[in-house]
Motif scaffolding. Structure first.
Motif, short mmCIF file in Angstrom:
data_model
loop_
_atom_site.label_atom_id
_atom_site.label_comp_id
_atom_site.label_asym_id
_atom_site.label_seq_id
_atom_site.Cartn_x
_atom_site.Cartn_y
_atom_site.Cartn_z
N ALA A 106 25.48 -57.52 3.32
CA ALA A 106 25.99 -56.35 2.11
C ALA A 106 25.43 -55.48 2.79
O ALA A 106 26.23 -54.45 2.63
N CYS A 107 24.59 -55.02 3.87
CA CYS A 107 24.28 -53.70 4.43
C CYS A 107 25.74 -53.28 5.31
O CYS A 107 26.24 -51.80 5.25
N ILE A 108 25.85 -54.05 5.27
CA ILE A 108 27.82 -54.43 6.35
C ILE A 108 28.71 -53.16 5.08
O ILE A 108 28.89 -52.52 5.26
N ARG A 109 28.71 -54.42 4.15
CA ARG A 109 29.87 -53.61 3.51
C ARG A 109 29.33 -52.46 2.98
O ARG A 109 30.07 -51.78 2.07
N ARG A 110 28.61 -52.12 2.38
CA ARG A 110 28.15 -50.77 1.84
C ARG A 110 27.92 -49.60 2.13
O ARG A 110 28.32 -48.86 2.44
N ILE A 111 27.46 -49.95 3.97
CA ILE A 111 28.13 -48.81 4.71
C ILE A 111 29.65 -48.65 5.21
O ILE A 111 30.26 -47.59 4.84
N GLU A 112 30.86 -49.61 5.06
CA GLU A 112 31.89 -49.02 4.74
C GLU A 112 32.34 -48.86 3.96
O GLU A 112 33.10 -48.13 3.62
N GLU A 113 31.36 -49.07 2.17
CA GLU A 113 32.39 -48.38 1.27
C GLU A 113 31.94 -46.93 1.48
O GLU A 113 32.61 -45.76 0.32
N VAL A 114 31.01 -46.77 1.29
CA VAL A 114 29.89 -45.12 0.95
C VAL A 114 29.69 -44.53 1.79
O VAL A 114 29.76 -43.50 2.14
N ASN A 115 29.33 -44.92 2.97
CA ASN A 115 29.27 -44.58 4.37
C ASN A 115 30.27 -42.91 4.92
O ASN A 115 29.52 -41.82 5.09
N PRO A 116 31.76 -42.84 4.55
CA PRO A 116 32.48 -42.56 4.48
C PRO A 116 32.15 -41.41 4.28
O PRO A 116 32.26 -40.35 4.87
N ALA A 117 31.79 -40.84 2.69
CA ALA A 117 31.75 -40.18 1.69
C ALA A 117 30.04 -39.64 1.89
O ALA A 117 30.26 -38.42 2.38
N ILE A 118 29.72 -40.02 2.79
CA ILE A 118 27.90 -39.15 2.90
C ILE A 118 27.29 -39.63 4.63
O ILE A 118 26.78 -38.47 4.95
N ASN A 119 28.52 -40.23 5.30
CA ASN A 119 28.06 -39.46 6.99
C ASN A 119 26.47 -39.74 7.23
O ASN A 119 25.73 -38.92 7.94
N MET A 122 24.94 -42.88 8.31
CA MET A 122 25.19 -43.40 9.43
C MET A 122 26.40 -43.31 10.88
O MET A 122 27.51 -43.23 9.93
N VAL A 123 24.95 -42.80 12.31
CA VAL A 123 26.25 -41.83 13.12
C VAL A 123 26.21 -42.93 13.81
O VAL A 123 27.67 -42.70 14.86
N ALA A 124 25.74 -44.07 13.80
CA ALA A 124 26.25 -45.15 15.50
C ALA A 124 25.98 -46.32 14.61
O ALA A 124 24.40 -46.50 14.47
N LEU A 125 26.69 -47.15 15.40
CA LEU A 125 26.32 -48.65 14.37
C LEU A 125 26.62 -49.90 15.99
O LEU A 125 26.72 -49.45 17.07
N ASP A 126 25.24 -50.83 15.58
CA ASP A 126 26.01 -52.55 16.08
C ASP A 126 26.04 -53.39 15.53
O ASP A 126 24.64 -54.00 14.86
N LEU A 127 26.96 -53.52 14.53
CA LEU A 127 27.43 -54.31 13.55
C LEU A 127 27.90 -55.60 14.50
O LEU A 127 26.58 -57.03 13.74
N GLU A 128 28.12 -56.12 15.40
CA GLU A 128 27.60 -57.14 15.74
C GLU A 128 26.74 -57.77 16.52
O GLU A 128 26.61 -58.88 16.31
N GLY A 129 25.90 -56.96 17.05
CA GLY A 129 24.22 -57.24 17.73
C GLY A 129 23.61 -57.03 15.64
O GLY A 129 22.87 -58.28 16.08
N LEU A 130 23.92 -56.73 15.09
CA LEU A 130 23.49 -57.13 13.28
C LEU A 130 23.64 -58.54 13.07
O LEU A 130 22.60 -59.87 12.63
N ARG A 131 24.50 -58.50 13.65
CA ARG A 131 24.92 -60.06 12.91
C ARG A 131 24.34 -61.48 13.65
O ARG A 131 24.31 -62.50 12.71
N LYS A 132 24.42 -61.08 14.92
CA LYS A 132 24.46 -62.34 16.17
C LYS A 132 22.65 -62.12 15.69
O LYS A 132 21.42 -63.41 15.14
N ALA A 133 21.70 -61.26 15.61
CA ALA A 133 20.03 -60.97 14.76
C ALA A 133 19.66 -61.76 13.94
O ALA A 133 19.07 -62.60 14.00
#
Length: 483
Positions: A15-28, A30-41
């Motif tokens: 849910a966090c990843i989806r929200r980032i993909e949807e709205v972060n481009p408009a806000i900027n 989150m500037v560096a992400l570890d999405l694979e690490g998030l999914r694994k953890a």
């Protein structure tokens, strides 16, 4: 919800990843992400829940980390072009503590260069917009954390505060930012370790969530000279921050102030604060317009802040001046203009200032005040040069509502409290006695409940559907050149 299996850590992460993909481009935010690490953890966190293992306070919760702190494998740029390619080799001790409690540091949040200034813009990642109005500032310096929280990208985020960097962005974005008493959240790697001004702290969407994060941040650490550790324990029990006691507001004596007698507060803020006090003052046993003697606040803050910057950042200005931004440059040059006598006088005045605050709190339990002197402005404006037609003294003069309590070392929290006449979030600041961090959080939680049920003060979140449709902020003129 995670502990009772009502929410899967994997579902939360996605849910966090989806929200980032949807709205972060408009806000900027989150500037560096570890999405694979998030999914694994998150998968590991879910396995631990299903197998019945003991769960930490933050088990399975994604956390945004301000880009002033190392997260292994991610950039730590400090918002500085000099460190644009700096990749952290190891976690900071504070991040290690979050992981140990089950938290998942998922990425970095934006901040101005070296956290200098209260508009989150830099020449590495660009600007961060306010989720409630993309033309306006998210404040700073923890603006990325506040904007990410307000728009639902993360449930928790870290920040730091010298002149209001936890409280100002919380106010602008309609979330919670808590500046603890000095030493409660240890800063073992703080460059000016013996200089009691800057501290880290929690940011969240509710007071209880901020207390939960603080319960992990507020651990014993001898490396911070202001964190008193005896027998491996501190004077405060960190677990108490996660279970806030109820507070009888009618038993409390409060003072309220719109400007501490010196802060250049905008009329729109004064007017909204007056309406807030009209609603909230009757809840207390005593409420009167009063504040500590803040004589010399501007001078103390100016001198001490500038000499600290000169001590820590002058080498960057000398060696690579073209890579140093306006705010850092100005602070270093200001620090060099002060004499040893200026510094000595500021330190003595600082001592007198703190004593005045202690005398005030002998007869007053808490102070209520606006968090910021102005309503959010255009993010292209690096800092306000005027307030209600009167010029400001410096790029940080407009932060007077925040650094009043910074200088005294008192805990202070900002909670959302309605919208001002511009339709932007208003932050109510609650300040308590030094080291009464638990009391400040408890009073804030009580007021949060009242505000939620008060017409005109309950704050609705930003328009997520509009954020999804907005053009990327990176396409806006001035995105990378401001600051």
């Amino acid at each position: 919800m995670i502990a009772r299996k009502a929410l899967s850590p994997v579902e939360l992460a996605e849910a966090c990843i989806r929200r980032i993909e949807e709205v972060n481009p408009a806000i900027n935010a989150m500037v560096a992400l570890d999405l694979e690490g998030l999914r694994k953890a998150s998968r590991v966190a879910e396995d631990d829940v299903m197998s019945g293992k003991p769960l930490g306070a933050l088990h399975g919760l994604p956390i945004g980390i301000k880009d002033m702190v190392d997260v292994k494998g991610l950039p730590t740029t400090f918002g500085s072009l000099i460190f644009k390619n700096n990749i952290a080799a190891a976690d900071d001790a504070s991040v290690t503590a979050l992981r140990a409690a089950g938290g998942i540091p998922m990425g970095k949040t934006n901040n101005p260069e070296w956290s200098a200034g209260a508009n989150t813009v830099n020449r590495v990642y660009g600007a961060t917009a306010n989720p409630h109005d993309l033309t306006r500032s998210s404040a700073g310096s923890s603006g990325g954390s506040a904007a990410a929280l307000a728009s639902g990208m993360v449930p928790l985020a870290t920040g730091s505060d010298l002149g209001g960097s936890l409280r100002n962005p919380a106010a602008f974005c309609g979330v919670v930012g808590f500046r603890p008493s000095f030493g409660v959240v240890p800063g073992g790697t703080r460059a000016a370790a013996l200089f009691p001004l800057g501290t880290s702290g929690p940011m969240a969407r509710s007071v209880a969530d901020a207390g939960l994060l603080l319960s992990v941040q507020a651990q014993p650490d001898n490396r911070d000279p202001y964190t008193a550790v005896v027998g491996g324990k501190t004077a405060w029990n960190p677990e108490h921050f996660a279970r806030l006691p109820r507070k009888d507001l009618s038993s409390l004596r409060i003072g309220f102030t719109e400007d501490y007698g010196y802060a250049p507060t905008e009329k729109i803020i004064r007017n909204h604060f007056a309406s807030v006090i009209k609603e909230l003052a009757p809840l207390f046993g005593m409420a009167e317009e009063a504040h500590p003697d803040c004589t010399g606040a501007d001078r103390i803050f100016s001198v001490l802040r500038a000499v600290m910057f000169a001590g820590t950042h002058a080498k960057y200005l000398d060696e690579q001046p073209e890579l140093v931004g306006d705010n850092v440059r100005e602070n270093v040059l200001e620090g060099r203009r002060y004499s040893a006598e200026d510094v000595g006088q500021a330190l003595v005045l600082h001592g007198t200032y703190q004593q005045a605050w202690q005398r005030f709190f002998e007869t007053t339990d808490f102070i209520l005040a606006p968090a910021v002197t102005i309503s959010p402005r255009d993010w292209h404006e690096l800092y306000p040069t005027e307030i209600d037609g009167k010029p400001t003294k410096s790029y940080y003069h407009w932060l007077g509502m925040a650094y009043a309590s910074t200088l005294a070392g008192h805990p202070s929290i900002t909670i959302p409290c309605g919208r001002d006449a511009n339709g932007m979030p208003f932050g109510l600041q609650i300040i308590g006695r030094r080291h009464d961090d638990l009391g400040v959080l408890a009073v804030a939680a009580e007021l949060e409940r009242v505000i939620a049920g008060t017409s005109g003060l309950a704050l609705q979140g930003p328009d997520i559907a509009a954020l999804r449709k907005a053009q990327p902020l990176s396409e806006a003129p001035g995105f990378l050149t401001t600051g």
